[in-house]
Design a protein around this motif. Structure first.
Motif, mmCIF file in Angstrom:
data_model
loop_
_atom_site.group_PDB
_atom_site.id
_atom_site.type_symbol
_atom_site.label_atom_id
_atom_site.label_comp_id
_atom_site.label_asym_id
_atom_site.label_seq_id
_atom_site.Cartn_x
_atom_site.Cartn_y
_atom_site.Cartn_z
ATOM 1 N N GLN A 45 39.086 44.810 52.400
ATOM 2 C CA GLN A 45 39.201 43.374 52.111
ATOM 3 C C GLN A 45 38.390 42.983 50.881
ATOM 4 O O GLN A 45 38.827 42.179 50.061
ATOM 5 C CB GLN A 45 38.800 42.557 53.334
ATOM 6 N N TYR A 91 40.387 43.857 47.822
ATOM 7 C CA TYR A 91 41.445 42.876 47.538
ATOM 8 C C TYR A 91 40.835 41.614 46.910
ATOM 9 O O TYR A 91 41.396 41.037 45.994
ATOM 10 C CB TYR A 91 42.186 42.480 48.816
ATOM 11 N N ALA A 107 39.816 42.239 43.420
ATOM 12 C CA ALA A 107 41.020 42.318 42.579
ATOM 13 C C ALA A 107 41.516 40.909 42.239
ATOM 14 O O ALA A 107 41.970 40.659 41.113
ATOM 15 C CB ALA A 107 42.102 43.128 43.277
ATOM 16 N N ASP A 108 41.404 39.982 43.196
ATOM 17 C CA ASP A 108 41.800 38.587 42.905
ATOM 18 C C ASP A 108 40.974 38.052 41.740
ATOM 19 O O ASP A 108 41.499 37.389 40.845
ATOM 20 C CB ASP A 108 41.544 37.685 44.129
ATOM 21 N N TYR A 141 48.195 45.292 48.070
ATOM 22 C CA TYR A 141 47.678 44.116 47.348
ATOM 23 C C TYR A 141 48.855 43.286 46.812
ATOM 24 O O TYR A 141 48.825 42.040 46.852
ATOM 25 C CB TYR A 141 46.750 44.568 46.217
ATOM 26 N N ARG A 192 50.096 41.315 49.650
ATOM 27 C CA ARG A 192 49.131 40.258 49.976
ATOM 28 C C ARG A 192 49.269 39.099 48.988
ATOM 29 O O ARG A 192 49.204 37.933 49.369
ATOM 30 C CB ARG A 192 47.725 40.854 49.935
ATOM 31 N N ARG A 193 49.460 39.408 47.706
ATOM 32 C CA ARG A 193 49.644 38.353 46.697
ATOM 33 C C ARG A 193 50.951 37.600 46.982
ATOM 34 O O ARG A 193 51.013 36.382 46.862
ATOM 35 C CB ARG A 193 49.737 38.936 45.279
ATOM 36 N N TYR A 226 49.185 44.468 39.097
ATOM 37 C CA TYR A 226 48.173 44.418 40.157
ATOM 38 C C TYR A 226 47.403 45.733 40.244
ATOM 39 O O TYR A 226 46.248 45.768 40.680
ATOM 40 C CB TYR A 226 48.820 44.078 41.508
ATOM 41 N N ILE A 271 43.427 46.130 40.824
ATOM 42 C CA ILE A 271 42.884 46.928 41.945
ATOM 43 C C ILE A 271 41.989 48.037 41.415
ATOM 44 O O ILE A 271 40.915 48.332 41.958
ATOM 45 C CB ILE A 271 44.049 47.502 42.806
#
Ligand code: ASP
Length: 299
Positions: free
Chosen positions: A17, A20, A23-24, A142, A145-146, A284, A288
């Motif tokens: 988590q 992720y 990465a955001d 990811y 998730r996006r 992405y 990541i």
């Protein structure tokens, strides 16, 4: 954070988590004009690629540079491997030049584990034979998730060469941690026999595997790792296992780790579909990999 990323089992759910979330933050950085967050200035990252790569290698290189690190690029072709130097000697010599982390791709299963045992700096697995490709599974999830804003409760159908794909095994290990349901689809000759015991449903028909799934991850046919076609011929494989426009429904996400063999595992008409998120995966992937480098070197 962890010391190495040799495989998905190196990560706990909370570390996944955190990656992720990092990465955001890095994705925001990538969207700014400078595209840089020089958190790794002064660090040197060696990319050791003994097998070919386009996306993984370039995105690790870009990720390192966006973070301000220096990059040493090693390719097997043209190196002293042809004079008999071993993998470990090669890595130790590069380490002696002053390197802070290694990103390794090699045809041998377990090479990242082996190097991590012998090197005093973080080792990241960028693909070890048919074993694992953890950063690919992280960037695929990811991407989901996006797109969906969550992972828990989603169903991902993985279709293609399960037997030889290192991406598939990393997903098999990652999915239970993050609450993703998997469906696996391949001809019987491309299903590792023990996978029937893992608990994820296995399909031998694309239409049934994709029905009701939120996303599809189509795998490349790993011809370089196979002696014979998985069915009687490649044409027969494409006829029965190629993902075609009629398999996709509105709202489903289509992913592929690349490189795509259009006309083999994916119908060429799918290049244009709005479900196609393959280039999002590539972007992405940079975020990541920035997150992974940052976590291992600064986390
Ligand atoms: N690029 C991925 C890998 O290196 C997938 C593939 O090659 O099919 O495993």
């Amino acid at each position: 954070m962890v010391r190495h990323l040799r495989g998905i089992r190196d990560l706990t759910l909370s570390q996944i988590q955190q990656l992720y979330e990092l990465a955001d933050r890095f994705l925001e950085v990538l969207q700014q004009p400078s595209r840089k967050a020089p958190a790794l200035t002064g660090k040197t990252i060696a990319l050791l690629f003994f097998e070919s790569s386009t996306r993984t290698r370039l995105s690790f290189e870009l990720a390192a540079k966006r973070l301000g690190a220096d990059v040493l690029n090693f390719s097997a072709a043209g190196s002293s491997l042809s004079k008999g130097e071993t993998l470990l000697d090669t890595a130790l010599n590069i380490l002696a030049m002053g390197v802070d982390a290694f990103v390794v791709r090699h045809g041998g299963v377990g090479t990242a584990y082996f190097l991590a045992q012998h090197l005093p700096v973080p080792v990241i697995n960028a693909g070890d034979g048919t074993n694992e490709h953890p950063t690919q599974a992280l960037l695929d999830t990811y991407t989901l998730r996006r797109h969906f804003g969550r992972l828990e409760g989603l169903t991902l159908a993985i279709i293609g060469d399960l037997l030889h794909s290192r991406v598939a095994l990393s997903h098999l290990l990652l999915a239970p941690q993050i609450g993703l349901s998997l469906r696996l689809c391949a001809p019987p000759s491309l299903v590792p026999p023990l996978w029937y015991r893992v608990g994820f449903p296995i399909y031998h028909q694309v239409a049934s595997a994709v029905q009701g799934a939120d996303a599809l991850l189509v795998l490349r046919m790993q011809k370089e790792r196979q002696k014979n076609p998985p069915l009687a011929s490649w044409e027969e494989y494409a006829r029965f296992y190629q993902v075609k426009p009629e398999h996709l429904t509105e709202g489903q996400v289509l992913m592929h780790p690349g490189p795509v063999n259009w006309g083999v595992e994916l119908h060429p008409a799918l290049m244009e579909t709005s479900s196609n998120r393959i280039l999002d995966q590539v972007l992405y992937g940079v975020a990541i990999r920035m997150a992974i480098l940052y976590a291992l070197l600064r986390g």
